[in-house]
Design a protein around this motif. Structure first.
Motif, PDB file in Angstrom:
ATOM      1  N   MET A  50       0.703  -1.350   0.104  1.00 33.78           N
ATOM      2  CA  MET A  50       0.014   0.011   0.076  1.00 33.78           C
ATOM      3  C   MET A  50       0.750   1.223  -0.082  1.00 33.78           C
ATOM      4  O   MET A  50       0.406   2.074  -0.839  1.00 33.78           O
ATOM      5  CB  MET A  50      -0.939  -0.147   1.272  1.00 33.78           C
ATOM      6  CG  MET A  50      -2.008  -1.171   1.210  1.00 33.78           C
ATOM      7  SD  MET A  50      -3.072  -1.231  -0.346  1.00 33.78           S
ATOM      8  CE  MET A  50      -2.188  -2.683  -1.139  1.00 33.78           C
ATOM      9  N   TYR A  54       2.383   1.669  -3.711  1.00 35.57           N
ATOM     10  CA  TYR A  54       1.290   1.873  -4.554  1.00 35.57           C
ATOM     11  C   TYR A  54       0.975   3.369  -4.354  1.00 35.57           C
ATOM     12  O   TYR A  54       0.890   4.005  -5.344  1.00 35.57           O
ATOM     13  CB  TYR A  54       0.041   1.149  -4.357  1.00 35.57           C
ATOM     14  CG  TYR A  54       0.277  -0.344  -4.959  1.00 35.57           C
ATOM     15  CD1 TYR A  54       1.245  -0.921  -5.319  1.00 35.57           C
ATOM     16  CD2 TYR A  54      -0.895  -1.118  -4.676  1.00 35.57           C
ATOM     17  CE1 TYR A  54       1.694  -2.264  -5.760  1.00 35.57           C
ATOM     18  CE2 TYR A  54      -0.807  -2.660  -4.934  1.00 35.57           C
ATOM     19  CZ  TYR A  54       0.489  -3.092  -5.407  1.00 35.57           C
ATOM     20  OH  TYR A  54       0.641  -4.297  -5.992  1.00 35.57           O
ATOM     21  N   TYR A  55       0.762   3.781  -2.980  1.00 35.28           N
ATOM     22  CA  TYR A  55       0.375   5.124  -3.014  1.00 35.28           C
ATOM     23  C   TYR A  55       1.714   6.157  -3.350  1.00 35.28           C
ATOM     24  O   TYR A  55       1.201   7.286  -3.932  1.00 35.28           O
ATOM     25  CB  TYR A  55       0.090   5.398  -1.289  1.00 35.28           C
ATOM     26  CG  TYR A  55      -0.875   6.514  -0.976  1.00 35.28           C
ATOM     27  CD1 TYR A  55      -2.185   6.291  -0.636  1.00 35.28           C
ATOM     28  CD2 TYR A  55      -0.469   8.038  -1.214  1.00 35.28           C
ATOM     29  CE1 TYR A  55      -3.363   7.277  -0.533  1.00 35.28           C
ATOM     30  CE2 TYR A  55      -1.494   9.094  -0.922  1.00 35.28           C
ATOM     31  CZ  TYR A  55      -2.690   8.482  -0.588  1.00 35.28           C
ATOM     32  OH  TYR A  55      -3.562   9.597  -0.277  1.00 35.28           O
ATOM     33  N   TRP A  91      -8.662   2.851   6.515  1.00 33.15           N
ATOM     34  CA  TRP A  91      -7.665   3.411   5.223  1.00 33.15           C
ATOM     35  C   TRP A  91      -7.352   2.301   4.208  1.00 33.15           C
ATOM     36  O   TRP A  91      -7.384   2.331   3.219  1.00 33.15           O
ATOM     37  CB  TRP A  91      -6.441   3.939   5.751  1.00 33.15           C
ATOM     38  CG  TRP A  91      -5.792   4.655   4.763  1.00 33.15           C
ATOM     39  CD1 TRP A  91      -5.902   5.831   4.335  1.00 33.15           C
ATOM     40  CD2 TRP A  91      -4.752   4.195   4.269  1.00 33.15           C
ATOM     41  NE1 TRP A  91      -4.799   6.018   3.369  1.00 33.15           N
ATOM     42  CE2 TRP A  91      -4.216   5.063   3.286  1.00 33.15           C
ATOM     43  CE3 TRP A  91      -3.814   2.848   4.280  1.00 33.15           C
ATOM     44  CZ2 TRP A  91      -2.818   4.755   2.249  1.00 33.15           C
ATOM     45  CZ3 TRP A  91      -2.874   2.451   3.412  1.00 33.15           C
ATOM     46  CH2 TRP A  91      -2.384   3.647   2.616  1.00 33.15           C
ATOM     47  N   GLN A 144      -7.870   1.380   0.264  1.00 34.63           N
ATOM     48  CA  GLN A 144      -6.872   1.245  -0.612  1.00 34.63           C
ATOM     49  C   GLN A 144      -7.240   0.017  -1.569  1.00 34.63           C
ATOM     50  O   GLN A 144      -7.002   0.090  -2.669  1.00 34.63           O
ATOM     51  CB  GLN A 144      -5.527   1.052  -0.034  1.00 34.63           C
ATOM     52  CG  GLN A 144      -5.074   2.194   0.733  1.00 34.63           C
ATOM     53  CD  GLN A 144      -5.255   3.620   0.082  1.00 34.63           C
ATOM     54  OE1 GLN A 144      -4.410   3.752  -1.149  1.00 34.63           O
ATOM     55  NE2 GLN A 144      -6.195   4.649   0.507  1.00 34.63           N
ATOM     56  N   ARG A 184      -9.580   0.907  -4.079  1.00 34.54           N
ATOM     57  CA  ARG A 184      -8.719   1.629  -5.095  1.00 34.54           C
ATOM     58  C   ARG A 184      -8.258   1.084  -6.332  1.00 34.54           C
ATOM     59  O   ARG A 184      -8.237   1.395  -7.288  1.00 34.54           O
ATOM     60  CB  ARG A 184      -7.785   2.699  -4.214  1.00 34.54           C
ATOM     61  CG  ARG A 184      -7.054   3.869  -5.427  1.00 34.54           C
ATOM     62  CD  ARG A 184      -6.102   4.541  -4.546  1.00 34.54           C
ATOM     63  NE  ARG A 184      -5.614   5.837  -5.403  1.00 34.54           N
ATOM     64  CZ  ARG A 184      -4.765   6.281  -4.939  1.00 34.54           C
ATOM     65  NH1 ARG A 184      -4.077   6.105  -3.856  1.00 34.54           N
ATOM     66  NH2 ARG A 184      -4.151   7.273  -5.896  1.00 34.54           N
ATOM     67  N   TRP A 185      -7.396  -0.152  -5.603  1.00 34.04           N
ATOM     68  CA  TRP A 185      -6.801  -0.932  -6.567  1.00 34.04           C
ATOM     69  C   TRP A 185      -7.677  -2.338  -6.796  1.00 34.04           C
ATOM     70  O   TRP A 185      -6.821  -3.474  -7.439  1.00 34.04           O
ATOM     71  CB  TRP A 185      -5.531  -1.292  -5.695  1.00 34.04           C
ATOM     72  CG  TRP A 185      -4.689  -0.212  -5.371  1.00 34.04           C
ATOM     73  CD1 TRP A 185      -4.294   0.171  -4.029  1.00 34.04           C
ATOM     74  CD2 TRP A 185      -4.486   1.114  -6.349  1.00 34.04           C
ATOM     75  NE1 TRP A 185      -3.509   1.346  -4.004  1.00 34.04           N
ATOM     76  CE2 TRP A 185      -3.691   1.989  -5.350  1.00 34.04           C
ATOM     77  CE3 TRP A 185      -4.470   1.169  -7.701  1.00 34.04           C
ATOM     78  CZ2 TRP A 185      -3.157   3.148  -5.978  1.00 34.04           C
ATOM     79  CZ3 TRP A 185      -3.974   2.429  -8.140  1.00 34.04           C
ATOM     80  CH2 TRP A 185      -3.236   3.253  -7.244  1.00 34.04           C
ATOM     81  N   TRP A 213      -6.675  11.882   5.196  1.00 39.74           N
ATOM     82  CA  TRP A 213      -7.407  10.811   5.360  1.00 39.74           C
ATOM     83  C   TRP A 213      -8.691  11.159   6.243  1.00 39.74           C
ATOM     84  O   TRP A 213      -8.742  11.837   7.217  1.00 39.74           O
ATOM     85  CB  TRP A 213      -6.651   9.777   6.019  1.00 39.74           C
ATOM     86  CG  TRP A 213      -7.532   8.495   6.652  1.00 39.74           C
ATOM     87  CD1 TRP A 213      -7.542   8.142   7.817  1.00 39.74           C
ATOM     88  CD2 TRP A 213      -8.506   7.862   5.735  1.00 39.74           C
ATOM     89  NE1 TRP A 213      -8.529   7.158   7.699  1.00 39.74           N
ATOM     90  CE2 TRP A 213      -9.073   6.808   6.525  1.00 39.74           C
ATOM     91  CE3 TRP A 213      -8.729   7.672   4.211  1.00 39.74           C
ATOM     92  CZ2 TRP A 213      -9.964   6.004   6.136  1.00 39.74           C
ATOM     93  CZ3 TRP A 213      -9.793   6.910   3.863  1.00 39.74           C
ATOM     94  CH2 TRP A 213     -10.217   5.891   4.775  1.00 39.74           C
ATOM     95  N   ALA A 220     -11.634   7.024  -3.371  1.00 33.01           N
ATOM     96  CA  ALA A 220     -10.691   6.156  -4.037  1.00 33.01           C
ATOM     97  C   ALA A 220     -10.864   6.415  -5.620  1.00 33.01           C
ATOM     98  O   ALA A 220     -11.770   7.189  -6.223  1.00 33.01           O
ATOM     99  CB  ALA A 220     -11.559   4.715  -3.758  1.00 33.01           C
TER     100      ALA A 220
END
Length: 378
Positions: free
Chosen positions: A150, A153-154, A315, A319, A322-323, A373, A378
């Motif tokens: 994570m 990726y972020y 959170w 994620q 989001r992915w 946050w 997303a």
């Protein structure tokens, strides 16, 4: 690991609070942030709570997962996202899991190869630097739903690099990452210390960013177990949280971090020279160049580190959506999932017995891309 006890073997509380199980097998992976487990064993903090701890080093996070599920481990030092991934059945067997407490915040890093480090100097963006390699870049993380995946990726997405389309992401256990980087099998990796420091010492790569620059004060490792362990052994689970709170408080002192570095260096723990463990454990990043100094790894901070805040767990769920690891509308609400995993009531009971204050339930943090946050979309 066996060491002489340095704590009195007296059980706190009344007989009704006696642990149902007194010998616990705790798993850990060879990382500096396993320090609280090592301190708890070396100093036998568990004895005053009726517990005897046995530490069991694991070769990978997948091994931690499998042994928690099989019952070979009672609890473990675990990636926060591993617990949530298992709960959701993402990338492996599904089981109901529990986060008992947070063990640390910050303290991870992203290291890039020497070639990519040079490309970053020559180009005005990460995206351009990666394109200059002339091939799909390869980055390693430690578990598909884990914290390191994570953070990686972020960080990539914040700089216009899509982590699912623009790079190849592979899973490698932390102790194997430096060799893979040195053998030119990777362009970078995200992992905990001391492996970023080891990569620099071996001149295999450079630490590009500390994860505290991605999310300042981010949650990292947790004390995890199966949820049925808590149901069947509530007194044991509470006693274990009390034990680990004492260990986290002890490790958080700078002079104790220097001391625990000697134990972390031992062959049955990290098997890495103390000189490569202690500096970053105490917050010194020699040789690394950052826009601003990294926040040091934090294990206690007056109890602010350890409360298993529900918003932290949510959170990770955001994620996953989001992915495309988790689809919108699948299963229970994110709030309900986090409330079922994070054992906040148990933690509050244990913290009260240790005189550890409970921090605010909600907090707002600004991440590397400027998103707060709580306002994340997303």
């Amino acid at each position: 690991m066996t060491t002489p006890s340095s704590q009195p073997e007296t059980l706190d509380g009344d007989a009704a609070a006696k642990p149902e199980k007194t010998h616990l097998r705790l798993g850990f992976v060879a990382l500096s942030d396993a320090a609280p487990l090592v301190a708890a064993k070396v100093l036998e903090f568990g004895h005053s709570h009726g517990l005897t701890l046995e530490l069991c080093r694991q070769p990978s996070w997948a091994a931690v997962r499998d042994k928690l599920l099989s019952g070979e481990l009672d609890a473990a030092h675990s990636l926060y996202g591993l617990v949530y991934g298992v709960q959701l059945g993402i990338g492996g067997p599904q089981a109901d899991m529990a986060v008992l407490m947070v063990l640390n915040r910050n303290g991870q890093g992203i290291t890039v190869s020497n070639a990519l480090a040079q490309a970053l100097k020559e180009h005005d963006s990460l995206k351009a630097a990666l394109a200059s390699l002339g091939r799909p870049p390869v980055f390693a993380q430690t578990f598909p739903t884990g914290t390191h995946a994570m953070w990686l990726y972020y960080w990539l997405a914040a700089q216009g690099v899509h982590p699912l389309r623009d790079i190849q992401s592979v899973v490698i256990p932390p102790p194997q990452m430096v060799d893979a980087l040195a053998e030119n099998k990777l362009d970078g990796f995200c992992a905990g210390e001391p492996w970023n420091a080891v990569a620099e010492a071996r001149r295999a790569g450079r630490t590009a960013i500390a994860t505290s620059a991605i999310w300042p004060g981010h949650p990292e490792k947790v004390l995890a177990c199966r949820r049925d362990f808590v149901a069947h052994h509530p007194n044991t689970a509470r006693a274990l949280v009390q034990t680990m709170l004492e260990a986290c408080r002890w490790v958080d002192a700078r002079e104790h971090r220097s001391e625990i570095s000697n134990w972390l260096a031992k062959p049955d723990v990290l098997d890495v020279p103390r000189e490569l463990i202690e500096p970053r454990l105490v917050g010194v990043y020699e040789g690394a160049q950052f826009a601003k100094p990294p926040l040091p790894v934090s294990f206690f901070d007056g109890g602010a580190v350890n409360y298993p805040r529900l918003s932290d767990g949510q959170w990770f769920l955001a994620q996953y959506r989001r992915w495309n690891l988790l689809r919108d509308g699948e299963g229970a609400s994110d709030a309900a999932i986090a409330a079922s995993i994070n054992q906040t009531s148990l933690y509050r009971e244990a913290a009260a017995r240790c005189g550890v204050p409970i921090p605010e339930e909600m907090r707002v943090d600004v991440l590397i891309d400027g998103e707060a946050w709580g306002a994340f979309t997303a």
